[in-house]
Motif scaffolding. Structure first.
Motif, PDB file in Angstrom:
ATOM      1  N   ARG A 163      34.836  26.187  50.439  1.00  0.00           N
ATOM      2  CA  ARG A 163      34.515  25.557  49.155  1.00  0.00           C
ATOM      3  C   ARG A 163      33.068  25.875  48.774  1.00  0.00           C
ATOM      4  O   ARG A 163      32.749  26.209  47.638  1.00  0.00           O
ATOM      5  N   HIS A 164      32.187  25.784  49.737  1.00  0.00           N
ATOM      6  CA  HIS A 164      30.781  26.128  49.486  1.00  0.00           C
ATOM      7  C   HIS A 164      30.646  27.601  49.136  1.00  0.00           C
ATOM      8  O   HIS A 164      29.835  27.985  48.298  1.00  0.00           O
ATOM      9  N   GLN A 165      31.453  28.402  49.817  1.00  0.00           N
ATOM     10  CA  GLN A 165      31.454  29.838  49.558  1.00  0.00           C
ATOM     11  C   GLN A 165      31.777  30.097  48.090  1.00  0.00           C
ATOM     12  O   GLN A 165      31.094  30.866  47.422  1.00  0.00           O
ATOM     13  N   LYS A 166      32.794  29.410  47.619  1.00  0.00           N
ATOM     14  CA  LYS A 166      33.206  29.575  46.227  1.00  0.00           C
ATOM     15  C   LYS A 166      32.078  29.206  45.272  1.00  0.00           C
ATOM     16  O   LYS A 166      31.800  29.927  44.311  1.00  0.00           O
ATOM     17  N   ASP A 167      31.436  28.079  45.548  1.00  0.00           N
ATOM     18  CA  ASP A 167      30.304  27.665  44.726  1.00  0.00           C
ATOM     19  C   ASP A 167      29.213  28.727  44.733  1.00  0.00           C
ATOM     20  O   ASP A 167      28.620  29.027  43.695  1.00  0.00           O
ATOM     21  N   ALA A 168      28.962  29.288  45.903  1.00  0.00           N
ATOM     22  CA  ALA A 168      27.918  30.307  46.027  1.00  0.00           C
ATOM     23  C   ALA A 168      28.255  31.531  45.189  1.00  0.00           C
ATOM     24  O   ALA A 168      27.386  32.107  44.530  1.00  0.00           O
ATOM     25  N   TRP A 169      29.522  31.910  45.208  1.00  0.00           N
ATOM     26  CA  TRP A 169      29.949  33.071  44.420  1.00  0.00           C
ATOM     27  C   TRP A 169      29.760  32.822  42.930  1.00  0.00           C
ATOM     28  O   TRP A 169      29.298  33.689  42.194  1.00  0.00           O
ATOM     29  N   GLN A 170      30.127  31.629  42.500  1.00  0.00           N
ATOM     30  CA  GLN A 170      29.979  31.308  41.087  1.00  0.00           C
ATOM     31  C   GLN A 170      28.506  31.266  40.693  1.00  0.00           C
ATOM     32  O   GLN A 170      28.128  31.688  39.599  1.00  0.00           O
ATOM     33  N   GLN A 171      27.695  30.768  41.593  1.00  0.00           N
ATOM     34  CA  GLN A 171      26.256  30.695  41.341  1.00  0.00           C
ATOM     35  C   GLN A 171      25.675  32.095  41.195  1.00  0.00           C
ATOM     36  O   GLN A 171      24.946  32.398  40.248  1.00  0.00           O
ATOM     37  N   LEU A 172      26.024  32.970  42.129  1.00  0.00           N
ATOM     38  CA  LEU A 172      25.559  34.353  42.099  1.00  0.00           C
ATOM     39  C   LEU A 172      25.989  35.024  40.802  1.00  0.00           C
ATOM     40  O   LEU A 172      25.185  35.633  40.092  1.00  0.00           O
ATOM     41  N   ASP A 173      27.245  34.897  40.501  1.00  0.00           N
ATOM     42  CA  ASP A 173      27.805  35.478  39.292  1.00  0.00           C
ATOM     43  C   ASP A 173      27.062  34.986  38.054  1.00  0.00           C
ATOM     44  O   ASP A 173      26.676  35.766  37.182  1.00  0.00           O
ATOM     45  N   SER A 174      26.839  33.679  37.988  1.00  0.00           N
ATOM     46  CA  SER A 174      26.110  33.096  36.872  1.00  0.00           C
ATOM     47  C   SER A 174      24.758  33.761  36.685  1.00  0.00           C
ATOM     48  O   SER A 174      24.400  34.197  35.600  1.00  0.00           O
ATOM     49  N   ILE A 175      24.030  33.826  37.771  1.00  0.00           N
ATOM     50  CA  ILE A 175      22.658  34.310  37.704  1.00  0.00           C
ATOM     51  C   ILE A 175      22.605  35.778  37.336  1.00  0.00           C
ATOM     52  O   ILE A 175      21.739  36.218  36.600  1.00  0.00           O
ATOM     53  N   VAL A 176      23.584  36.553  37.839  1.00  0.00           N
ATOM     54  CA  VAL A 176      23.552  37.988  37.592  1.00  0.00           C
ATOM     55  C   VAL A 176      24.042  38.331  36.183  1.00  0.00           C
ATOM     56  O   VAL A 176      23.460  39.161  35.504  1.00  0.00           O
ATOM     57  N   THR A 177      25.107  37.664  35.741  1.00  0.00           N
ATOM     58  CA  THR A 177      25.748  38.134  34.509  1.00  0.00           C
ATOM     59  C   THR A 177      25.507  37.256  33.273  1.00  0.00           C
ATOM     60  O   THR A 177      25.722  37.720  32.169  1.00  0.00           O
ATOM     61  N   LYS A 178      25.083  36.004  33.469  1.00  0.00           N
ATOM     62  CA  LYS A 178      24.995  35.127  32.308  1.00  0.00           C
ATOM     63  C   LYS A 178      23.566  34.910  31.815  1.00  0.00           C
ATOM     64  O   LYS A 178      22.615  34.974  32.589  1.00  0.00           O
ATOM     65  N   THR A 179      23.451  34.591  30.564  1.00  0.00           N
ATOM     66  CA  THR A 179      22.159  34.212  29.996  1.00  0.00           C
ATOM     67  C   THR A 179      21.820  32.789  30.439  1.00  0.00           C
ATOM     68  O   THR A 179      22.708  32.026  30.827  1.00  0.00           O
ATOM     69  N   SER A 211      33.989  39.332  37.744  1.00  0.00           N
ATOM     70  CA  SER A 211      33.631  39.960  36.480  1.00  0.00           C
ATOM     71  C   SER A 211      33.916  39.041  35.309  1.00  0.00           C
ATOM     72  O   SER A 211      34.832  38.232  35.341  1.00  0.00           O
ATOM     73  N   SER A 212      33.088  39.177  34.310  1.00  0.00           N
ATOM     74  CA  SER A 212      33.193  38.328  33.129  1.00  0.00           C
ATOM     75  C   SER A 212      34.103  39.002  32.114  1.00  0.00           C
ATOM     76  O   SER A 212      34.362  40.195  32.201  1.00  0.00           O
ATOM     77  N   PRO A 213      34.597  38.214  31.154  1.00  0.00           N
ATOM     78  CA  PRO A 213      35.443  38.768  30.096  1.00  0.00           C
ATOM     79  C   PRO A 213      34.753  39.929  29.362  1.00  0.00           C
ATOM     80  O   PRO A 213      35.420  40.830  28.865  1.00  0.00           O
ATOM     81  N   GLU A 214      33.435  39.891  29.286  1.00  0.00           N
ATOM     82  CA  GLU A 214      32.698  40.949  28.573  1.00  0.00           C
ATOM     83  C   GLU A 214      32.582  42.230  29.399  1.00  0.00           C
ATOM     84  O   GLU A 214      31.990  43.208  28.961  1.00  0.00           O
ATOM     85  N   GLY A 215      33.084  42.177  30.648  1.00  0.00           N
ATOM     86  CA  GLY A 215      33.081  43.388  31.449  1.00  0.00           C
ATOM     87  C   GLY A 215      31.910  43.503  32.407  1.00  0.00           C
ATOM     88  O   GLY A 215      31.793  44.478  33.139  1.00  0.00           O
ATOM     89  N   GLU A 216      31.046  42.503  32.404  1.00  0.00           N
ATOM     90  CA  GLU A 216      29.932  42.531  33.346  1.00  0.00           C
ATOM     91  C   GLU A 216      30.419  42.169  34.744  1.00  0.00           C
ATOM     92  O   GLU A 216      31.219  41.262  34.916  1.00  0.00           O
ATOM     93  N   GLU A 217      29.889  42.885  35.729  1.00  0.00           N
ATOM     94  CA  GLU A 217      30.347  42.678  37.091  1.00  0.00           C
ATOM     95  C   GLU A 217      29.238  42.192  38.006  1.00  0.00           C
ATOM     96  O   GLU A 217      28.109  42.628  37.902  1.00  0.00           O
TER      97      GLU A 217
END
Lengths: 249, 249
Positions: free
Chosen positions: A137-153, B68-74
């Motif tokens: 479960r923590h792993q999943k949170d970590a993945w989402q956190q990483l993804d957020s930081i890398v791809t989102k504004t 990956s996000s809907p916009e294609g960012e990985e």
DNA sequence: CGGTTCCTTGACGCATATCAATCTGTGTGG
DNA sequence: CCACACAGATTGATATGCGTCAAGGAACCG
């Protein structure tokens, strides 16, 4: 000074995922070897490089796990509340701790010796299973956190964080409370407090009002723009026509 | 088309952490229920939102896990090679897969049904223990990756990555091989290929030469500037006077 | 009421993303 | 064997978004 007999002072029957479904004997084996300790706010519980001797379970208060560089920069990993455990993964990693843990608030911790856990895992399938569930479960949170930081504004990260708070605090209410100091959350989201503050202003235009630690949603679907496929799955609105995860552009 | 009797076609006695120390019977139970499948390069093995029915072990080839996000960012999570497993954590998370998995090269995969694993974990302490070790090892990598991306400059991230390659490929040699395409590594390090390329030039001035996929260290301590306390611990140079983790500024 | 801590706001600079062009190596077909 | 095409990598010019620095404001506490 550690108190004794935690089996009496700690409420273990509910809402501690680590202990769920254990047999009396197996639970007793853990608790009878454990101790409870009080920690004042801001105090360091584990440092990077420490040998970790305990698995910690938060009885009261809240804890932050993080990594920090020699230059003083910090990367927050998790912010946890009562019932949650930490150093659960670390005691299986081998070597010294790659992370720090500090008390965000005055806290009370149940400390279960690591060697007891490691022993019992080999013969107690339920404990092993609980640990696997918790750690993944923590792993999943970590993945989402990483993804957020890398791809989102920054704004999208903030919205995503609000969304998860919203679901955690009951998706029926239109109000959310910030559970931590803003600067703490900012760091968790990988941004500076100033950027966090500016993101708050921008998100106001999207129907999400923030006063102090109090968030008010203009409408029930205000946060839907920030949803992703994972999160949509556990959302009560999932499947309704208004639900279009990732619809924010 | 899945082949049968993987117990004969797969070398399980060495270098597959998942199977280490299992009894004959327990190993047989896993293998006799498993299948082997070949995957062509670029093919999707698991998508975000899929229900995950297998734990995968790479017999041959290499695999990338990512979000990956809907916009294609990985956002790359891991890049793995033969002997490593994936979806190991996901089958314990509950819900659908929060991550994707794609083949970086033509690969051969051993597929162990998730329900078999979940059953056996409850009665096979050794398997549970193996899984905990594997998953927490990945956890550690994820923490270091997060930390890198949040607190370090592109050059420092690159150096840290080179350091880990160096230790993985034998810390005695002065040569390192890049195991993946540069653009793949760039994404793993949370930067664009252009930035990666520019970082390569900068790191050349620090005694690390890169030609094609081949890295040459000017001296044995060239990478030490990029070390941290965690990594120092498993370094043969640890303790020598030249070892000063985090000494880079 | 003064002090502290945290948050906000503004002005500015820099580092990385972006866009576009060139280069390099690799493989293919004539 | 050479010419061509293609993918990946590099390089350059530009823009923009976040960090930084500095000042001002708001809540909390003695």
């Amino acid at each position: 000074m550690p108190e004794k007999t935690p089996s009496q002072s700690v409420d273990t029957n509910t809402s501690v995922p680590l202990f769920q479904g254990l047999t009396e004997d197996n639970l007793q084996n853990l608790l009878s070897n454990s101790t409870v300790r009080s920690i004042e706010q801001g105090r360091e519980i584990v440092q990077q490089g420490d040998e970790v001797k305990y698995l910690y379970c938060i009885v009261e208060g809240s804890i932050k796990t993080l990594r920090s560089s020699p230059e003083g920069e910090e990367a927050t990993i998790r912010m946890l509340k009562a019932g949650e455990t930490f150093m659960d993964a670390v005691i299986f990693m081998g070597g010294t701790s790659p992370i720090r843990a500090t008390a965000l608030k005055p806290s009370k911790l149940l400390m279960v010796p690591a060697h007891i856990i490691r022993q019992q895992v080999l013969r107690d399938g339920q404990l092993a299973n609980n640990l696997l569930h918790i750690i993944t479960r923590h792993q999943k949170d970590a993945w989402q956190q990483l993804d957020s930081i890398v791809t989102k504004t920054p704004v999208a990260r903030l919205g995503y964080y609000f969304l998860k708070l919203h679901m955690e605090q009951g998706a029926d209410s239109m109000d959310i409370e910030l559970p931590f100091q803003k600067s703490i959350i900012a760091n968790y989201l990988g941004m500076k407090p100033e950027t966090f503050s500016r993101a708050l202003k921008k998100i106001k235009d999207m129907g999400i009002d923030v006063n102090q630690d109090h968030i008010t949603l203009r409408d029930a679907y205000a946060l839907c723009h920030f949803c992703d496929t994972d999160t949509a799955f556990s959302c009560p609105k999932h499947g309704t026509p208004e639900c279009k995860p990732g619809g924010c552009s």
